[in-house]
Scaffold this motif. Structure first.
Motif, mmCIF file in Angstrom:
data_model
loop_
_atom_site.group_PDB
_atom_site.id
_atom_site.type_symbol
_atom_site.label_atom_id
_atom_site.label_comp_id
_atom_site.label_asym_id
_atom_site.label_seq_id
_atom_site.Cartn_x
_atom_site.Cartn_y
_atom_site.Cartn_z
ATOM 1 N N ASN A 186 -14.827 -1.129 -2.449
ATOM 2 C CA ASN A 186 -13.698 -1.246 -3.376
ATOM 3 C C ASN A 186 -12.725 -2.336 -2.925
ATOM 4 O O ASN A 186 -12.240 -3.135 -3.728
ATOM 5 C CB ASN A 186 -12.965 0.081 -3.493
ATOM 6 C CG ASN A 186 -13.784 1.141 -4.204
ATOM 7 O OD1 ASN A 186 -14.794 0.845 -4.836
ATOM 8 N ND2 ASN A 186 -13.376 2.391 -4.082
ATOM 9 N N LEU A 187 -12.424 -2.344 -1.620
ATOM 10 C CA LEU A 187 -11.463 -3.315 -1.097
ATOM 11 C C LEU A 187 -12.032 -4.730 -1.142
ATOM 12 O O LEU A 187 -11.344 -5.676 -1.540
ATOM 13 C CB LEU A 187 -11.076 -2.948 0.336
ATOM 14 C CG LEU A 187 -10.203 -1.698 0.493
ATOM 15 C CD1 LEU A 187 -10.137 -1.279 1.955
ATOM 16 C CD2 LEU A 187 -8.797 -1.966 -0.050
ATOM 17 N N GLU A 203 0.830 -1.205 0.000
ATOM 18 C CA GLU A 203 0.000 0.000 0.000
ATOM 19 C C GLU A 203 0.868 1.259 0.000
ATOM 20 O O GLU A 203 0.541 2.252 -0.659
ATOM 21 C CB GLU A 203 -0.921 -0.011 1.216
ATOM 22 C CG GLU A 203 -2.019 -1.065 1.134
ATOM 23 C CD GLU A 203 -2.832 -1.154 2.405
ATOM 24 O OE1 GLU A 203 -2.409 -0.567 3.425
ATOM 25 O OE2 GLU A 203 -3.895 -1.815 2.384
ATOM 26 N N ALA A 208 -12.534 1.399 7.368
ATOM 27 C CA ALA A 208 -13.122 2.420 6.496
ATOM 28 C C ALA A 208 -14.617 2.563 6.749
ATOM 29 O O ALA A 208 -15.157 3.676 6.757
ATOM 30 C CB ALA A 208 -12.849 2.070 5.034
ATOM 31 N N THR A 213 -8.805 -3.499 6.812
ATOM 32 C CA THR A 213 -8.819 -2.124 6.308
ATOM 33 C C THR A 213 -10.229 -1.710 5.900
ATOM 34 O O THR A 213 -10.652 -0.572 6.131
ATOM 35 C CB THR A 213 -7.865 -1.995 5.113
ATOM 36 O OG1 THR A 213 -6.560 -2.414 5.499
ATOM 37 C CG2 THR A 213 -7.796 -0.555 4.625
ATOM 38 N N ALA A 214 -10.973 -2.629 5.293
ATOM 39 C CA ALA A 214 -12.335 -2.326 4.857
ATOM 40 C C ALA A 214 -13.239 -2.027 6.049
ATOM 41 O O ALA A 214 -14.064 -1.106 6.001
ATOM 42 C CB ALA A 214 -12.895 -3.492 4.047
ATOM 43 N N PRO A 232 -15.119 7.954 -3.242
ATOM 44 C CA PRO A 232 -16.137 8.183 -2.205
ATOM 45 C C PRO A 232 -17.077 9.312 -2.595
ATOM 46 O O PRO A 232 -16.663 10.298 -3.220
ATOM 47 C CB PRO A 232 -15.303 8.552 -0.970
ATOM 48 C CG PRO A 232 -13.961 7.952 -1.228
ATOM 49 C CD PRO A 232 -13.752 8.034 -2.714
ATOM 50 N N GLN A 283 -16.916 5.483 5.330
ATOM 51 C CA GLN A 283 -16.346 5.423 3.987
ATOM 52 C C GLN A 283 -16.670 4.059 3.373
ATOM 53 O O GLN A 283 -15.790 3.257 3.056
ATOM 54 C CB GLN A 283 -14.831 5.656 4.032
ATOM 55 C CG GLN A 283 -14.438 7.013 4.589
ATOM 56 C CD GLN A 283 -12.943 7.149 4.822
ATOM 57 O OE1 GLN A 283 -12.172 6.232 4.563
ATOM 58 N NE2 GLN A 283 -12.528 8.300 5.320
ATOM 59 N N GLN A 323 -17.784 3.277 0.500
ATOM 60 C CA GLN A 323 -17.309 3.093 -0.866
ATOM 61 C C GLN A 323 -15.909 2.478 -0.875
ATOM 62 O O GLN A 323 -15.622 1.567 -1.664
ATOM 63 C CB GLN A 323 -17.281 4.433 -1.604
ATOM 64 C CG GLN A 323 -16.859 4.318 -3.072
ATOM 65 C CD GLN A 323 -17.858 3.523 -3.886
ATOM 66 O OE1 GLN A 323 -19.048 3.811 -3.879
ATOM 67 N NE2 GLN A 323 -17.381 2.499 -4.588
ATOM 68 N N THR A 324 -15.053 2.951 0.025
ATOM 69 C CA THR A 324 -13.716 2.367 0.136
ATOM 70 C C THR A 324 -13.804 0.909 0.550
ATOM 71 O O THR A 324 -13.069 0.059 0.037
ATOM 72 C CB THR A 324 -12.880 3.152 1.155
ATOM 73 O OG1 THR A 324 -12.770 4.509 0.725
ATOM 74 C CG2 THR A 324 -11.483 2.569 1.286
ATOM 75 N N SER A 325 -14.709 0.599 1.484
ATOM 76 C CA SER A 325 -14.887 -0.782 1.924
ATOM 77 C C SER A 325 -15.315 -1.674 0.762
ATOM 78 O O SER A 325 -14.808 -2.797 0.595
ATOM 79 C CB SER A 325 -15.930 -0.848 3.040
ATOM 80 O OG SER A 325 -15.558 -0.065 4.144
#
Length: 366
Positions: A288-289, A54, A277, A273-274, A194, A282, A284-286
């Motif tokens: 995505n991951l 990352e 988030a 990490t998801a 996001p 967040q 949307q980030t979750s």
């Protein structure tokens, strides 16, 4: 200057060489104590590898950053699968079991947990339907080609493909992943960003929206540690695989449980990490991951393992059972309902977790 400590915590620096040391000291050892140390070293190496990937991804930027992170996770998954699938106790169904587990875990486990955690803290959360649907658009045909279609081809009795069929399906999965990566990082990046905050209290800081680019020296250090951690993962996977298979056998559990464990190890860093988030509103980030892990797992791992299988003349069983196919269909139907309206509620998250529990229960009690 706190930035260096945040980018490269001490544990991420210490774990890769320590994990390699554990391998060289204990790879020929036996006993539960050695197995516990090897497993702990493997998990630490996986977490460290993803962290450093990352950091390097932030340095190189898009689209290369997303590709680099996907490649790092694929190397981890490939090391685990190959070490078990072609080890002392061959598991011809491991690729199928791992892919199946990855799909269910990302659709129901990681996504469901993120939705529940986010709903408890923020009631309902918004996300981009176009981004979520793009993931499902690619993931659905990948799953159909790899896990369902082998049961219906006639050149070779299912659940096997012929070498030519496996090569075609592997190439198709790779092309789908490349096309998706291009859309995600170049053509339609806005689908995966996001959504704007609706209130001042929810407005993310500029640093959260656009993380600072890591300095060159730290990025080079992260790259070196990434390579070291990936080497440790591959070596430790070979050490751990006999213990893992033996544990599942002694417990009287079906061999498919090995694939679940492999998928859980691979998804653990991005899953953590998801969830973090989702706590920060967040989602949307979750998404995505979570869904991105599934796309990369099939699009990259299937071609790589298929190539190894072709080189070693090892048959690979891919088709799932009829019951597994029914649950996969239900999984995608539920995912389409969840990601179709742009808002996630507690109810949808609970349903996803129940479907995950049902799938796990039927593995142990078929």
């Amino acid at each position: 200057m706190p930035a260096p400590e945040r980018l490269l915590p001490y544990w991420t620096i210490a774990v890769p060489p320590l994990a390699l040391t554990v391998h060289f000291l204990l790879h020929s050892s036996a006993g539960p104590a050695a197995a516990a140390v090897l497993v702990a070293a493997l998990l630490g190496a996986v977490l460290s590898a993803v962290h450093h990937a990352e950091v390097v991804a932030r340095r190189v930027g898009e689209p290369f950053g997303a590709v680099l992170l996907a490649l790092a996770v694929t190397v981890i998954e490939l090391g685990l699968i190959v070490s078990i699938m072609f080890g002392g106790q061959p598991e011809p169904t491991l690729l199928r079991d791992t892919i199946h587990a990855t799909v269910v875990l990302v659709l129901h486990g990681v996504a469901g947990l993120c939705i529940v955690v986010g709903a408890i803290r923020h009631r309902e959360q918004d996300f981009s339907t176009r981004g979520a649907q793009a993931y499902l658009t690619v993931l659905l045909p990948m799953v159909a080609l790899t896990l369902v279609l082998p049961n219906f081809t006639t050149s070779l009795p299912g659940p096997y493909y012929t070498a030519t069929q496996l090569a075609f399906v592997s190439a198709s999965c790779l092309v789908l992943w490349l096309a998706f990566t291009f859309v995600q990082t170049v053509r339609h990046r806005e689908y995966f960003l996001p959504l704007p905050a609706t209130t001042a209290d929810e407005a993310p800081s500029p640093a959260a929206v656009a993380p600072a680019r890591p300095p060159g020296r730290q990025s080079l250090a992260a790259l070196a540690l990434l390579l070291l951690a990936l080497a440790a993962v591959v070596l430790l996977a070979k050490d751990v695989s006999p213990y893992l298979q033996s544990l599942v056998t002694k417990a009287g559990a079906p061999a498919a449980l090995v694939g679940v464990i492999v998928a859980a190890i691979v998804l653990m860093p991005e899953g953590m990490t998801a969830v973090r988030a989702a706590k920060k509103n967040q989602l949307q980030t979750s998404i995505n991951l979570a869904l991105g892990s599934g796309v990369a797992s099939i699009g990259l791992t299937v071609p790589a393992v298929s190539l190894v299988a072709w080189w070693t003349h090892t048959p690979v069983a891919l088709g799932v059972t009829p019951g597994g196919a029914v649950l996969l269909g239900l999984s995608f139907l539920m995912a389409i309902l969840t990601y179709g309206n742009g808002r996630a509620s507690l109810l949808s998250g609970v349903v996803h977790l129940i479907l995950l529990a049902t799938w796990l229960f039927l593995i142990v009690v078929p």
